[in-house]
Scaffold this motif. Structure first.
Motif, PDB file in Angstrom:
ATOM      1  N   THR A 124     -68.340  20.465   1.500  1.00 35.02           N
ATOM      2  CA  THR A 124     -69.390  21.463   1.310  1.00 35.02           C
ATOM      3  C   THR A 124     -70.021  21.818   2.645  1.00 35.02           C
ATOM      4  O   THR A 124     -70.018  21.025   3.577  1.00 35.02           O
ATOM      5  N   GLY A 159     -64.029  35.998  -1.455  1.00 35.50           N
ATOM      6  CA  GLY A 159     -64.626  34.668  -1.494  1.00 35.50           C
ATOM      7  C   GLY A 159     -65.512  34.372  -0.302  1.00 35.50           C
ATOM      8  O   GLY A 159     -66.128  33.313  -0.239  1.00 35.50           O
ATOM      9  N   GLN A 215     -66.521  29.489   2.757  1.00 38.24           N
ATOM     10  CA  GLN A 215     -66.133  30.278   1.591  1.00 38.24           C
ATOM     11  C   GLN A 215     -67.032  29.927   0.419  1.00 38.24           C
ATOM     12  O   GLN A 215     -67.467  28.790   0.283  1.00 38.24           O
ATOM     13  N   ASN A 226     -67.180  29.314  -3.433  1.00 33.95           N
ATOM     14  CA  ASN A 226     -66.389  29.036  -4.629  1.00 33.95           C
ATOM     15  C   ASN A 226     -67.219  29.380  -5.851  1.00 33.95           C
ATOM     16  O   ASN A 226     -68.436  29.203  -5.856  1.00 33.95           O
ATOM     17  N   GLY A 245     -65.420  25.382  -9.732  1.00 31.57           N
ATOM     18  CA  GLY A 245     -64.411  25.268  -8.687  1.00 31.57           C
ATOM     19  C   GLY A 245     -63.490  26.452  -8.524  1.00 31.57           C
ATOM     20  O   GLY A 245     -62.485  26.360  -7.816  1.00 31.57           O
ATOM     21  N   GLU A 280     -61.801  29.745  -7.105  1.00 31.56           N
ATOM     22  CA  GLU A 280     -61.606  30.104  -5.700  1.00 31.56           C
ATOM     23  C   GLU A 280     -62.654  31.083  -5.195  1.00 31.56           C
ATOM     24  O   GLU A 280     -63.042  31.037  -4.027  1.00 31.56           O
ATOM     25  N   LYS A 281     -63.090  31.997  -6.055  1.00 33.65           N
ATOM     26  CA  LYS A 281     -64.094  33.004  -5.692  1.00 33.65           C
ATOM     27  C   LYS A 281     -65.091  33.123  -6.835  1.00 33.65           C
ATOM     28  O   LYS A 281     -64.740  32.885  -7.983  1.00 33.65           O
ATOM     29  N   THR A 338     -72.127  27.771  -8.215  1.00 31.94           N
ATOM     30  CA  THR A 338     -71.325  28.187  -7.070  1.00 31.94           C
ATOM     31  C   THR A 338     -71.549  27.216  -5.913  1.00 31.94           C
ATOM     32  O   THR A 338     -72.565  26.518  -5.872  1.00 31.94           O
ATOM     33  N   ASP A 380     -63.568  26.048   4.783  1.00 30.85           N
ATOM     34  CA  ASP A 380     -62.140  26.346   4.554  1.00 30.85           C
ATOM     35  C   ASP A 380     -61.265  25.226   5.056  1.00 30.85           C
ATOM     36  O   ASP A 380     -61.494  24.560   5.984  1.00 30.85           O
TER      37      ASP A 380
END
Length: 157
Positions: free
Chosen positions: A19, A78, A89, A91, A95, A97-98, A152, A157
């Motif tokens: 994170t 994202g 990014q 998430n 979880g 991806e975007k 979120t 990355d």
């Protein structure tokens, strides 16, 4: 349940990502404000030259356009350009991806306080402080706006 509020698992190990803390997030947000301010300023300057817009439209580049900027980039890729530069990014909940449009709109909704004359800037400022405090205090580095959006997370990355 552990004393930290978890269930015996490190949230970073559980999903295999690290994170992002408040420092990187703040720098990314600053980069994005510059980009959104320049682009929004140009767009609304051009619109003002070619159309007879009412005076209240002048507040949109800093408030409404900024909100749309963050939602657009988070949903499409994202990450905003500022987050991308810093390797961050967003998430989505659970979880993903975007974030979805709804999740991104909720996590950035506090920016719309700037649309409120007189008091909006103050409300935005206190919301931003609350985000910084809650991100810093959270073991998962999630702010109140991340929780409001269903969970979120900003990750490296």
């Amino acid at each position: 349940m552990t004393a930290a509020g978890g269930y015996g698992q490190n949230p970073e190990r559980a999903v295999g990502v690290a994170t992002a803390g408040i420092g990187g997030r703040a720098v990314a947000r600053f980069i994005d404000w510059i980009i959104a301010g320049i682009v929004g300023g140009i767009v609304f300057w051009v619109l003002d030259r070619v159309a007879d817009l009412p005076g209240w439209v002048e507040i949109l580049p800093g408030a409404g356009f900024g909100f749309l900027y963050f939602v657009f980039f988070e949903v499409i890729s994202g990450a905003t350009p500022g987050k991308r530069v810093l390797g961050l990014q967003v998430n989505g909940a659970d979880g993903a991806e975007k974030p979805s449009v709804q999740e991104s709109a909720k996590r950035n909704a506090y920016m719309l306080f700037n649309l409120i004359p007189w008091i909006g800037g103050v409300l935005w400022f206190f919301s931003a402080i609350a985000i910084a405090v809650t991100v810093s205090a959270s073991s998962t580095k999630q702010g109140w706006h991340d929780n409001f959006a269903g969970g979120t997370r900003v990750v490296k990355d």
